[in-house]
Design an enzyme around this catalytic site. Structure first.
Site, PDB file in Angstrom:
ATOM      1  N   GLY A  63       4.812  10.484  11.980  1.00 59.28           N
ATOM      2  CA  GLY A  63       6.025  11.202  11.427  1.00 59.28           C
ATOM      3  C   GLY A  63       6.289  11.018  10.063  1.00 59.28           C
ATOM      4  O   GLY A  63       7.069  12.004   9.576  1.00 59.28           O
ATOM      5  N   GLU A  97      -6.789  16.418  -1.828  1.00 60.48           N
ATOM      6  CA  GLU A  97      -6.995  15.283  -2.295  1.00 60.48           C
ATOM      7  C   GLU A  97      -8.215  15.049  -3.386  1.00 60.48           C
ATOM      8  O   GLU A  97      -7.753  14.346  -4.370  1.00 60.48           O
ATOM      9  CB  GLU A  97      -7.399  14.427  -1.056  1.00 60.48           C
ATOM     10  CG  GLU A  97      -7.135  12.965  -0.935  1.00 60.48           C
ATOM     11  CD  GLU A  97      -7.527  12.578   0.483  1.00 60.48           C
ATOM     12  OE1 GLU A  97      -6.715  12.374   1.429  1.00 60.48           O
ATOM     13  OE2 GLU A  97      -8.580  12.215   0.611  1.00 60.48           O
TER      14      GLU A  97
END
Length: 172
Positions: A63, A97
């Site tokens: 989450g 990234e």
């Protein structure tokens, strides 16, 4: 000895400066290709040798918003090991990234080691083979051309760094 999430959180919470290093190594990889084989072995080897290593599976809570966590981890790492595999360039997240890692390298002494795992470094540099297929898919999916150009430039840049070439072997 594994680096626990709580230990990493303690290190990062006691450290508000992004220039301080919490990790020796930030691992960038396509989980689909290498998580349970090569990257898992690499991660274990780093941790066993006492190098605090960031790997998404170990450091992220369910989450959690991952982008800020990854940006912080890259900023707080001394080095990055980028494991290029056949599906690496299919991941928009991996490519973003990569861009963050190279930005960090440009402004600091961050060390970047590319590992070409069952992929030819020239395919990464020239965006041929599976990398070319990945970009065709990104284009088909409507990825903005400026974003794709940023990714292509990053791939070419990192492929010019001295790295390691490894074949995919049955034992990982």
């Amino acid at each position: 000895m594994r680096v626990s999430s709580s230990r990493a959180r303690e290190a990062s919470s006691s450290n508000s400066s992004p220039s301080r290093n919490c990790y020796h190594v930030f691992l960038s990889f396509s989980g689909e290709d290498t998580r349970k084989t090569f990257t898992d072995n690499l991660y274990t080897a780093f941790v066993d040798k006492g190098f605090p290593t960031f790997r998404d599976e170990e450091e992220l809570e369910r989450g959690e918003d991952i982008k800020p966590k990854f940006e912080t981890a890259i900023q707080q790492s001394r080095s990055s090991v980028i494991v290029f595999s056949k599906n690496y360039a299919f991941s928009r997240w991996c490519l973003d990234e990569l861009v963050m890692i190279l930005e960090r390298k440009r402004i600091s002494d961050h060390v970047v080691l590319p590992v070409f795992y069952d992929v030819d470094p020239s395919d990464v540099r020239k965006q041929t083979g599976s990398v070319e297929e990945a970009f065709a898919k990104h284009e088909k999916n409507g990825q903005p051309s400026n974003k794709m150009n940023q990714w292509k430039k990053a791939l070419a840049e990192v492929a010019d760094l001295a790295g390691m070439v490894r074949a995919n072997q049955a034992d990982g």
